[in-house]
Motif scaffolding. Structure first.
Motif, PDB file in Angstrom:
ATOM      1  N   ASP A 123      13.189  -1.610   2.477  1.00  0.00           N
ATOM      2  CA  ASP A 123      12.238  -2.003   3.519  1.00  0.00           C
ATOM      3  C   ASP A 123      12.377  -1.014   4.676  1.00  0.00           C
ATOM      4  O   ASP A 123      13.460  -0.873   5.254  1.00  0.00           O
ATOM      5  N   LYS A 135      10.416  -1.279   7.359  1.00  0.00           N
ATOM      6  CA  LYS A 135       9.919  -1.960   8.552  1.00  0.00           C
ATOM      7  C   LYS A 135      11.121  -2.442   9.380  1.00  0.00           C
ATOM      8  O   LYS A 135      11.424  -3.644   9.450  1.00  0.00           O
ATOM      9  N   ASP A 149       4.352  -3.354   2.988  1.00  0.00           N
ATOM     10  CA  ASP A 149       4.168  -4.463   3.916  1.00  0.00           C
ATOM     11  C   ASP A 149       4.720  -5.790   3.409  1.00  0.00           C
ATOM     12  O   ASP A 149       4.610  -6.808   4.094  1.00  0.00           O
ATOM     13  N   TRP A 155       6.978  -8.998   2.229  1.00  0.00           N
ATOM     14  CA  TRP A 155       7.996  -9.783   2.927  1.00  0.00           C
ATOM     15  C   TRP A 155       9.134 -10.160   1.989  1.00  0.00           C
ATOM     16  O   TRP A 155       8.918 -10.425   0.809  1.00  0.00           O
ATOM     17  N   THR A 167       2.759 -10.563   0.747  1.00  0.00           N
ATOM     18  CA  THR A 167       2.257 -10.640   2.118  1.00  0.00           C
ATOM     19  C   THR A 167       3.357 -10.370   3.107  1.00  0.00           C
ATOM     20  O   THR A 167       4.534 -10.601   2.843  1.00  0.00           O
ATOM     21  N   ALA A 168       2.981  -9.898   4.266  1.00  0.00           N
ATOM     22  CA  ALA A 168       3.949  -9.660   5.333  1.00  0.00           C
ATOM     23  C   ALA A 168       4.263 -10.977   6.026  1.00  0.00           C
ATOM     24  O   ALA A 168       3.485 -11.915   6.013  1.00  0.00           O
TER      25      ALA A 168
END
Length: 253
Positions: A136, A138, A220, A222, A250-251
């Motif tokens: 990840d 992010k 993106d 999750w 989905t985020a």
């Protein structure tokens, strides 16, 4: 690409940080949004074509296996493997699966939540001659960055891994597609420690030194582990929709 049908799931630990908050059942069986944590993983693994689940148990093994059995769909076979050295690090638990695996396999943790698209992506993009880790990038979205397993990449390869890294650009999500070479590298890491113990990260570090670890960006999508009550609450917030179903890929809101 050869089809991957085997998955190893590590769930031998005590889960002491959650137990201290009153959660005394095994972490994979804790309820989130009306479902056991592990049931979300099963959804993703079943969609990915996994048929054999090699579950590495340790603490409270009998209760854990009894709780897992009703969650397993008929298309999957549960293979519990008890690790008598469960109090050691997770690399030792991974090594408990060595006699049972003879082809590339998926490896993950029993207390991590993934959407099915993450599993699909990781399996599709993997090089089965190497170790592949879903990462990840992010960083601002990581719930507990200080405690996360950090990764430094170089191109699409992992150059360094460790919780204490100062220079990093991704986080290890705890989802891997492995060649069986991982066991040799874990044994090498264990030998370096005197032959008693090793972590999974140490085995990954050994493979990375030979440029055999690839990073697969989840984009993106999750994911969340649930090591602490705060992480559990964060996952409950995401998964607590009225449908009690995780929307894959989905985020987090």
């Amino acid at each position: 690409m050869s089809k991957i049908t085997d998955a190893v799931i590590l769930m031998a630990g005590l889960g002491s940080r959650l137990q201290s908050s009153g959660q005394n059942i095994p972490k994979p069986l804790i309820q989130i949004a009306g479902r056991a944590v592990f049931s979300y993983a099963i959804d993703a693994l079943e969609r990915g074509g996994i048929q054999n689940l090699y579950v590495i148990t340790g603490y409270n093994s009998e209760a854990l296996v009894a709780g897992l059995k009703p969650l397993i769909p008929s298309e999957m076979t549960l293979h519990p493997i008890h690790n008598p050295e469960w109090q050691r690090q997770n690399g030792v638990s991974a090594l408990a699966a060595k006699p049972h695996l003879h082809a590339p396999f998926l490896l993950t943790m029993g207390d991590h939540l993934f959407g099915p698209l993450i599993v699909d992506l990781t399996m599709r993009e993997s090089d089965l001659n190497q170790l592949n880790v879903a990462v990840d990038r992010k960083l601002d979205a990581i719930f507990d960055l200080a405690d996360a397993m950090k990764i430094k990449t170089k191109g699409d390869h992992v150059a360094a891994i460790g919780k204490e890294l100062d220079d990093y650009d991704a986080i290890d999500t705890g989802l891997f597609v492995c060649s069986t070479d991982i066991f040799d590298y874990l044994e090498r890491a264990r030998a370096r420690s005197g032959g008693n113990d090793c972590s999974l990260a140490e085995g990954v570090r050994e493979m990375a030194a030979d440029e055999k670890v690839r990073a697969i960006d989840i984009g993106d999508a999750w994911w969340q582990d649930i090591d602490t009550p705060e992480m559990l609450a964060a996952a409950e917030k995401v998964l607590g929709g009225s449908s009690h179903r995780f929307t894959p890929g989905t985020a987090a809101p």
